[in-house]
Design a protein around this motif. Structure first.
Motif, PDB file in Angstrom:
ATOM      1  N   GLY A  68       0.784  -1.220   0.000  1.00 56.71           N
ATOM      2  CA  GLY A  68       0.000   0.000   0.000  1.00 56.71           C
ATOM      3  C   GLY A  68       0.821   1.278   0.000  1.00 56.71           C
ATOM      4  O   GLY A  68       0.278   2.376  -0.012  1.00 56.71           O
ATOM      5  N   GLU A  69       2.153   1.154   0.012  1.00 59.75           N
ATOM      6  CA  GLU A  69       3.013   2.336  -0.064  1.00 59.75           C
ATOM      7  C   GLU A  69       2.928   2.893  -1.479  1.00 59.75           C
ATOM      8  O   GLU A  69       2.928   2.148  -2.451  1.00 59.75           O
ATOM      9  CB  GLU A  69       4.460   1.958   0.262  1.00 59.75           C
ATOM     10  CG  GLU A  69       5.413   3.126   0.234  1.00 59.75           C
ATOM     11  CD  GLU A  69       6.853   2.732   0.514  1.00 59.75           C
ATOM     12  OE1 GLU A  69       7.727   3.542   0.189  1.00 59.75           O
ATOM     13  OE2 GLU A  69       7.093   1.632   1.032  1.00 59.75           O
ATOM     14  N   SER A  70       2.861   4.216  -1.590  1.00 58.53           N
ATOM     15  CA  SER A  70       2.756   4.793  -2.929  1.00 58.53           C
ATOM     16  C   SER A  70       3.830   5.841  -3.160  1.00 58.53           C
ATOM     17  O   SER A  70       4.356   6.437  -2.213  1.00 58.53           O
ATOM     18  CB  SER A  70       1.370   5.402  -3.151  1.00 58.53           C
ATOM     19  OG  SER A  70       1.143   6.457  -2.247  1.00 58.53           O
ATOM     20  N   LEU A  71       4.156   6.038  -4.425  1.00 59.93           N
ATOM     21  CA  LEU A  71       5.095   7.063  -4.867  1.00 59.93           C
ATOM     22  C   LEU A  71       4.411   7.861  -5.964  1.00 59.93           C
ATOM     23  O   LEU A  71       3.722   7.297  -6.811  1.00 59.93           O
ATOM     24  CB  LEU A  71       6.371   6.433  -5.441  1.00 59.93           C
ATOM     25  CG  LEU A  71       7.287   5.681  -4.508  1.00 59.93           C
ATOM     26  CD1 LEU A  71       8.393   4.998  -5.296  1.00 59.93           C
ATOM     27  CD2 LEU A  71       7.902   6.633  -3.491  1.00 59.93           C
ATOM     28  N   GLU A  72       4.625   9.166  -5.969  1.00 61.28           N
ATOM     29  CA  GLU A  72       4.069  10.015  -7.009  1.00 61.28           C
ATOM     30  C   GLU A  72       5.210  10.670  -7.776  1.00 61.28           C
ATOM     31  O   GLU A  72       6.317  10.799  -7.274  1.00 61.28           O
ATOM     32  CB  GLU A  72       3.158  11.076  -6.405  1.00 61.28           C
ATOM     33  CG  GLU A  72       1.924  10.490  -5.766  1.00 61.28           C
ATOM     34  CD  GLU A  72       0.972  11.556  -5.247  1.00 61.28           C
ATOM     35  OE1 GLU A  72       1.176  12.744  -5.555  1.00 61.28           O
ATOM     36  OE2 GLU A  72       0.027  11.183  -4.542  1.00 61.28           O
ATOM     37  N   GLY A  73       4.923  11.074  -8.997  1.00 61.30           N
ATOM     38  CA  GLY A  73       5.916  11.771  -9.806  1.00 61.30           C
ATOM     39  C   GLY A  73       7.026  10.884 -10.315  1.00 61.30           C
ATOM     40  O   GLY A  73       8.143  11.341 -10.540  1.00 61.30           O
ATOM     41  N   VAL A  74       6.738   9.596 -10.511  1.00 64.08           N
ATOM     42  CA  VAL A  74       7.737   8.660 -11.021  1.00 64.08           C
ATOM     43  C   VAL A  74       7.826   8.832 -12.544  1.00 64.08           C
ATOM     44  O   VAL A  74       6.813   8.744 -13.240  1.00 64.08           O
ATOM     45  CB  VAL A  74       7.353   7.206 -10.672  1.00 64.08           C
ATOM     46  CG1 VAL A  74       8.343   6.227 -11.265  1.00 64.08           C
ATOM     47  CG2 VAL A  74       7.249   7.036  -9.168  1.00 64.08           C
ATOM     48  N   ALA A  75       9.014   9.092 -13.038  1.00 67.05           N
ATOM     49  CA  ALA A  75       9.202   9.327 -14.478  1.00 67.05           C
ATOM     50  C   ALA A  75       8.913   8.059 -15.282  1.00 67.05           C
ATOM     51  O   ALA A  75       9.322   6.970 -14.901  1.00 67.05           O
ATOM     52  CB  ALA A  75      10.617   9.810 -14.749  1.00 67.05           C
ATOM     53  N   ILE A  76       8.195   8.243 -16.389  1.00 67.38           N
ATOM     54  CA  ILE A  76       7.901   7.139 -17.302  1.00 67.38           C
ATOM     55  C   ILE A  76       8.855   7.245 -18.486  1.00 67.38           C
ATOM     56  O   ILE A  76       8.868   8.263 -19.175  1.00 67.38           O
ATOM     57  CB  ILE A  76       6.445   7.200 -17.812  1.00 67.38           C
ATOM     58  CG1 ILE A  76       5.455   7.137 -16.652  1.00 67.38           C
ATOM     59  CG2 ILE A  76       6.192   6.083 -18.817  1.00 67.38           C
ATOM     60  CD1 ILE A  76       4.011   7.356 -17.070  1.00 67.38           C
ATOM     61  N   PRO A  77       9.660   6.212 -18.743  1.00 68.81           N
ATOM     62  CA  PRO A  77      10.535   6.242 -19.914  1.00 68.81           C
ATOM     63  C   PRO A  77       9.709   6.369 -21.193  1.00 68.81           C
ATOM     64  O   PRO A  77       8.648   5.759 -21.322  1.00 68.81           O
ATOM     65  CB  PRO A  77      11.264   4.892 -19.869  1.00 68.81           C
ATOM     66  CG  PRO A  77      11.132   4.435 -18.461  1.00 68.81           C
ATOM     67  CD  PRO A  77       9.843   4.990 -17.967  1.00 68.81           C
ATOM     68  N   GLU A  78      10.189   7.175 -22.112  1.00 70.01           N
ATOM     69  CA  GLU A  78       9.448   7.427 -23.347  1.00 70.01           C
ATOM     70  C   GLU A  78       9.141   6.147 -24.115  1.00 70.01           C
ATOM     71  O   GLU A  78       8.073   6.008 -24.713  1.00 70.01           O
ATOM     72  CB  GLU A  78      10.239   8.394 -24.230  1.00 70.01           C
ATOM     73  CG  GLU A  78       9.407   9.019 -25.307  1.00 70.01           C
ATOM     74  CD  GLU A  78      10.118  10.160 -25.991  1.00 70.01           C
ATOM     75  OE1 GLU A  78      10.013  10.225 -27.222  1.00 70.01           O
ATOM     76  OE2 GLU A  78      10.763  10.985 -25.314  1.00 70.01           O
ATOM     77  N   ALA A  79      10.047   5.178 -24.067  1.00 67.98           N
ATOM     78  CA  ALA A  79       9.851   3.917 -24.790  1.00 67.98           C
ATOM     79  C   ALA A  79       8.673   3.108 -24.234  1.00 67.98           C
ATOM     80  O   ALA A  79       8.095   2.292 -24.938  1.00 67.98           O
ATOM     81  CB  ALA A  79      11.121   3.076 -24.743  1.00 67.98           C
ATOM     82  N   LEU A  80       8.295   3.340 -22.984  1.00 73.83           N
ATOM     83  CA  LEU A  80       7.226   2.577 -22.345  1.00 73.83           C
ATOM     84  C   LEU A  80       5.907   3.340 -22.279  1.00 73.83           C
ATOM     85  O   LEU A  80       4.866   2.770 -21.969  1.00 73.83           O
ATOM     86  CB  LEU A  80       7.638   2.189 -20.925  1.00 73.83           C
ATOM     87  CG  LEU A  80       8.923   1.392 -20.775  1.00 73.83           C
ATOM     88  CD1 LEU A  80       9.248   1.197 -19.311  1.00 73.83           C
ATOM     89  CD2 LEU A  80       8.821   0.076 -21.492  1.00 73.83           C
ATOM     90  N   LEU A  81       5.955   4.622 -22.579  1.00 76.30           N
ATOM     91  CA  LEU A  81       4.811   5.502 -22.379  1.00 76.30           C
ATOM     92  C   LEU A  81       3.553   5.048 -23.112  1.00 76.30           C
ATOM     93  O   LEU A  81       2.488   4.932 -22.513  1.00 76.30           O
ATOM     94  CB  LEU A  81       5.185   6.926 -22.794  1.00 76.30           C
ATOM     95  CG  LEU A  81       4.117   7.985 -22.640  1.00 76.30           C
ATOM     96  CD1 LEU A  81       3.670   8.087 -21.198  1.00 76.30           C
ATOM     97  CD2 LEU A  81       4.643   9.319 -23.119  1.00 76.30           C
ATOM     98  N   GLU A  82       3.656   4.771 -24.402  1.00 74.90           N
ATOM     99  CA  GLU A  82       2.466   4.429 -25.190  1.00 74.90           C
ATOM    100  C   GLU A  82       1.801   3.142 -24.716  1.00 74.90           C
ATOM    101  O   GLU A  82       0.584   3.088 -24.520  1.00 74.90           O
ATOM    102  CB  GLU A  82       2.813   4.319 -26.677  1.00 74.90           C
ATOM    103  CG  GLU A  82       1.589   4.117 -27.540  1.00 74.90           C
ATOM    104  CD  GLU A  82       1.918   4.112 -29.018  1.00 74.90           C
ATOM    105  OE1 GLU A  82       1.108   3.543 -29.764  1.00 74.90           O
ATOM    106  OE2 GLU A  82       2.961   4.656 -29.424  1.00 74.90           O
TER     107      GLU A  82
END
Length: 133
Positions: free
Chosen positions: A90-104
């Motif tokens: 249940g621990e959460s993190l916000e603002g984690v960068a998404i690599p462009e290759a994985l975004l779509e």
């Protein structure tokens, strides 16, 4: 990996190429072509090469902190460049960068209402790969 992690002029010439190939391997979704075990080994090798260490790692050498951990995406920012993730406890993190290759692929799966599980590098607080359901 063994040749690139050794010392000497030949090893130095190979390190960037091997590191790039290992990082590309980590971007491949898990499934029939690649398992979580091989991804964790590749992650350990990447860490070892970046820190200048040598020696081949095996799956048994890994602990959860070194290998990263599986988190579920619970939100994607409107601009699509950052995500909010939650672990099994249940621990959460916000603002984690998404690599462009994985975004779509992440956006399509998330928008379809399907769970998106990701392998996180907790040291760098970044998403390494999307895991198949």
């Amino acid at each position: 990996y063994k040749l690139a992690s050794a010392s000497g002029p030949e090893a130095e010439a190979l390190q960037d190429s091997v590191l790039g190939m290992l990082e590309d391997l980590l971007k491949i979704p898990e499934g029939k072509l690649i398992s979580s075990k091989s991804k964790r080994t590749a992650l350990k090798w990447c860490d070892s090469m970046r820190s200048g260490g040598g020696g081949a790692a095996t799956f048994d050498d890994l602990d959860e902190d070194d290998a990263g951990s599986v988190w579920e995406v619970i939100g994607i920012a409107d601009d699509g460049k950052e995500a909010s993730v939650m672990d099994q406890d249940g621990e959460s993190l916000e603002g984690v960068a998404i690599p462009e290759a994985l975004l779509e692929s992440m956006r399509v799966t998330f928008d379809a209402g399907e769970p998106v599980k990701v392998l996180m590098d907790l040291k760098g607080k970044k998403i390494l790969s999307v895991l198949s359901s």
